[in-house]
Motif scaffolding. Structure first.
Motif, PDB file in Angstrom:
ATOM      1  N   LEU A 193       1.121  -0.887   0.073  1.00 44.51           N
ATOM      2  CA  LEU A 193       0.138   0.129   0.162  1.00 44.51           C
ATOM      3  C   LEU A 193       0.495   1.399  -0.410  1.00 44.51           C
ATOM      4  O   LEU A 193       1.833   1.784   0.933  1.00 44.51           O
ATOM      5  N   CYS A 194       0.464   2.342  -0.573  1.00 42.28           N
ATOM      6  CA  CYS A 194       1.223   3.772  -1.276  1.00 42.28           C
ATOM      7  C   CYS A 194       0.523   4.893  -0.353  1.00 42.28           C
ATOM      8  O   CYS A 194      -0.317   4.535  -1.626  1.00 42.28           O
ATOM      9  N   PRO A 195       0.387   4.666   0.665  1.00 49.12           N
ATOM     10  CA  PRO A 195      -0.694   6.078   1.273  1.00 49.12           C
ATOM     11  C   PRO A 195       0.405   7.342   0.552  1.00 49.12           C
ATOM     12  O   PRO A 195       1.580   7.662   1.126  1.00 49.12           O
ATOM     13  N   GLY A 196      -0.390   8.718   0.481  1.00 48.44           N
ATOM     14  CA  GLY A 196      -0.793   9.712   0.572  1.00 48.44           C
ATOM     15  C   GLY A 196      -0.282  10.161   2.049  1.00 48.44           C
ATOM     16  O   GLY A 196      -0.077   9.214   2.797  1.00 48.44           O
ATOM     17  N   TRP A 197      -0.861  11.484   2.122  1.00 48.82           N
ATOM     18  CA  TRP A 197      -0.761  12.285   3.685  1.00 48.82           C
ATOM     19  C   TRP A 197      -1.802  11.307   4.361  1.00 48.82           C
ATOM     20  O   TRP A 197      -2.953  11.198   4.243  1.00 48.82           O
ATOM     21  N   VAL A 198      -1.782  10.799   5.230  1.00 43.90           N
ATOM     22  CA  VAL A 198      -2.995  10.657   6.731  1.00 43.90           C
ATOM     23  C   VAL A 198      -2.939  11.210   7.736  1.00 43.90           C
ATOM     24  O   VAL A 198      -1.905  11.115   8.324  1.00 43.90           O
ATOM     25  N   ASP A 199      -4.084  11.063   8.160  1.00 40.49           N
ATOM     26  CA  ASP A 199      -3.692  12.262   9.332  1.00 40.49           C
ATOM     27  C   ASP A 199      -3.556  11.552  10.831  1.00 40.49           C
ATOM     28  O   ASP A 199      -4.520  10.886  11.529  1.00 40.49           O
ATOM     29  N   ARG A 233       4.859  15.688  10.191  1.00 40.82           N
ATOM     30  CA  ARG A 233       5.466  15.302   8.223  1.00 40.82           C
ATOM     31  C   ARG A 233       5.403  17.015   8.160  1.00 40.82           C
ATOM     32  O   ARG A 233       5.987  17.871   7.609  1.00 40.82           O
ATOM     33  N   ILE A 234       4.103  16.774   8.517  1.00 39.62           N
ATOM     34  CA  ILE A 234       3.762  18.644   7.925  1.00 39.62           C
ATOM     35  C   ILE A 234       3.969  19.565   7.968  1.00 39.62           C
ATOM     36  O   ILE A 234       4.804  20.686   7.850  1.00 39.62           O
ATOM     37  N   GLN A 235       4.072  19.527   9.263  1.00 41.24           N
ATOM     38  CA  GLN A 235       5.237  20.429  10.409  1.00 41.24           C
ATOM     39  C   GLN A 235       6.010  20.667  10.131  1.00 41.24           C
ATOM     40  O   GLN A 235       7.174  21.903  10.122  1.00 41.24           O
ATOM     41  N   ALA A 236       6.922  19.833  10.061  1.00 41.14           N
ATOM     42  CA  ALA A 236       8.305  19.441  10.033  1.00 41.14           C
ATOM     43  C   ALA A 236       8.307  20.294   8.303  1.00 41.14           C
ATOM     44  O   ALA A 236       9.585  20.438   7.901  1.00 41.14           O
ATOM     45  N   ILE A 237       7.753  20.144   7.383  1.00 42.03           N
ATOM     46  CA  ILE A 237       7.899  20.907   6.109  1.00 42.03           C
ATOM     47  C   ILE A 237       7.897  22.704   6.592  1.00 42.03           C
ATOM     48  O   ILE A 237       7.560  23.241   4.901  1.00 42.03           O
ATOM     49  N   GLN A 240      -3.039  23.855   4.388  1.00 33.32           N
ATOM     50  CA  GLN A 240      -2.114  24.304   2.746  1.00 33.32           C
ATOM     51  C   GLN A 240      -1.752  22.652   2.051  1.00 33.32           C
ATOM     52  O   GLN A 240      -1.957  22.562   1.344  1.00 33.32           O
ATOM     53  N   VAL A 241      -2.513  21.698   3.279  1.00 35.01           N
ATOM     54  CA  VAL A 241      -1.851  20.500   2.541  1.00 35.01           C
ATOM     55  C   VAL A 241      -2.748  19.666   1.398  1.00 35.01           C
ATOM     56  O   VAL A 241      -2.465  19.440   0.624  1.00 35.01           O
ATOM     57  N   ASP A 242      -4.343  19.859   2.240  1.00 32.92           N
ATOM     58  CA  ASP A 242      -5.799  19.377   1.429  1.00 32.92           C
ATOM     59  C   ASP A 242      -5.458  20.051   0.560  1.00 32.92           C
ATOM     60  O   ASP A 242      -5.883  19.640  -0.653  1.00 32.92           O
ATOM     61  N   LYS A 243      -5.301  21.416   0.155  1.00 33.24           N
ATOM     62  CA  LYS A 243      -4.898  21.766  -1.611  1.00 33.24           C
ATOM     63  C   LYS A 243      -4.309  21.855  -2.250  1.00 33.24           C
ATOM     64  O   LYS A 243      -4.498  21.785  -2.998  1.00 33.24           O
ATOM     65  N   LEU A 258      -6.819  15.420   4.196  1.00 34.76           N
ATOM     66  CA  LEU A 258      -5.561  14.144   4.367  1.00 34.76           C
ATOM     67  C   LEU A 258      -6.781  12.625   4.608  1.00 34.76           C
ATOM     68  O   LEU A 258      -8.055  12.617   4.495  1.00 34.76           O
ATOM     69  N   ILE A 259      -5.910  11.546   4.145  1.00 35.14           N
ATOM     70  CA  ILE A 259      -6.155  10.006   3.415  1.00 35.14           C
ATOM     71  C   ILE A 259      -6.602  10.146   5.268  1.00 35.14           C
ATOM     72  O   ILE A 259      -6.169  10.278   6.586  1.00 35.14           O
TER      73      ILE A 259
END
Ligand SMILES: NC(=O)c1ccc[n+]([C@@H]2O[C@H](COP(=O)([O-])OP(=O)(O)OC[C@H]3O[C@@H](n4cnc5c(N)ncnc54)[C@H](OP(=O)(O)O)[C@@H]3O)[C@@H](O)[C@H]2O)c1
Length: 248
Positions: free
Chosen positions: A180-186, A193-197, A203-206, A213-214
């Motif tokens: 399985l290759c998930p994208g952004w998961v909550d 990771r979102i905070q780290a970048i 912003q990520v939702d957009k 997020l998944i």
């Protein structure tokens, strides 16, 4: 002892690594809701005290001895492993320079790649022929690269390569092996990771075509589908992307 030497339990058993929170916790709950025996692990037993799993084990997936002990305990209690879900993972930045420490590189590769390898190596003999399934959780970073995460990208690409090759070894036993290759998961990892970048969840939702997020439960449903649905019985060896359209 192989499952073919035992009287198989009528109840099915799932072994899910990294079940204390996030995606792993949702997968444990999904299998429990469906009446399966479930074994899970985390590096700290204290994080599993509330888990609905039937067997909780303190096990670092990067530690080969601890992996073997966990598989022994699972097989001693339930007799077999019908679904092996390699979910435990660890991410982090490891920007490269001649002076950078190698510690992060090795830890990320050990947990994400070697953990999956050890559980497949020692778990596969206990998976029943014809009805068993292995699901390895990689990431969209098994299919693309991002800066600062060479270790995580390398490890997840390797999980996919390993799974593709291992699916051929398991095919004569009619056991499926998928990635399985998930994208952004909550989850803690996703938000971390979102905070780290330096981004916000909004912003990520957009950046996600489907706009959010998944949820961990959506990954759990997909894992359960792969391990139980007739429609999934001929799916093996594949990277299966669940990313809200991000990679398209
Ligand atoms: N969240 C995302 O956006 C995302 C996207 C793509 C792929 N993934 C992948 O999905 C999987 C689950 O991620 P998640 O978001 O649920 O992460 P998470 O919230 O950080 O949870 C990770 C789980 O793995 C366990 N774990 C970590 N290192 C371990 C080790 N060495 N041995 C045993 N257990 C260990 C953790 O428990 P302890 O810390 O208590 O040991 C925890 O239960 C990972 O493979 C991850 O790479 C996540």
């Amino acid at each position: 002892m192989s499952p073919n030497q035992r009287t198989p339990s009528s109840k099915k058993t799932a072994l899910v690594t990294g079940g204390s929170r996030g995606i792993g916790k949702a997968i444990v709950s999904r299998f429990k809701e469906e009446g399966w025996n479930v074994a899970t692990c985390a590096t700290r037993a204290s994080s599993l005290t509330e888990s609905p799993a039937d067997l909780t084990v303190e096990c670092d997936v990067a530690n080969q001895k601890q992996v073997r002990a966990m598989i022994d305990q699972t097989v001693a209690k339930f007799g077999k492993i019908d679904a092996l879900v390699n979910n435990a993972g660890f991410s982090g930045s490891n920007p490269l320079s001649p002076d950078s420490s190698d510690e992060m590189w090795h830890r990320i590769v050990d947990i994400n790649l070697h953990g999956t390898y050890y559980f497949c190596k020692y778990g596969a003999p206990h998976i029943p022929n014809g009805t068993g399934h292995i699901v390895n959780i990689a990431s969209v970073l098994a299919l693309k690269g991002v800066p600062d995460q060479t270790a995580y990208c390398a490890a997840k690409h390797a999980v996919l390569g390993f799974s593709r090759a291992f699916s051929h070894e398991m095919a004569p036993r009619k056991i499926t092996v998928n990635t399985l290759c998930p994208g952004w998961v909550d989850t803690d990892m996703g938000i971390g990771r979102i905070q780290a970048i330096g981004m916000t969840v909004d912003q990520v939702d957009k950046t996600v075509p489907l706009g959010r997020l998944i949820r961990p439960e959506e990954i759990a449903d997909f894992v359960y589908f792969l391990c139980t649905s007739k429609a999934a019985s001929m799916i093996t060896g594949h990277p299966l992307t669940i990313d809200g359209g991000s990679l398209v």
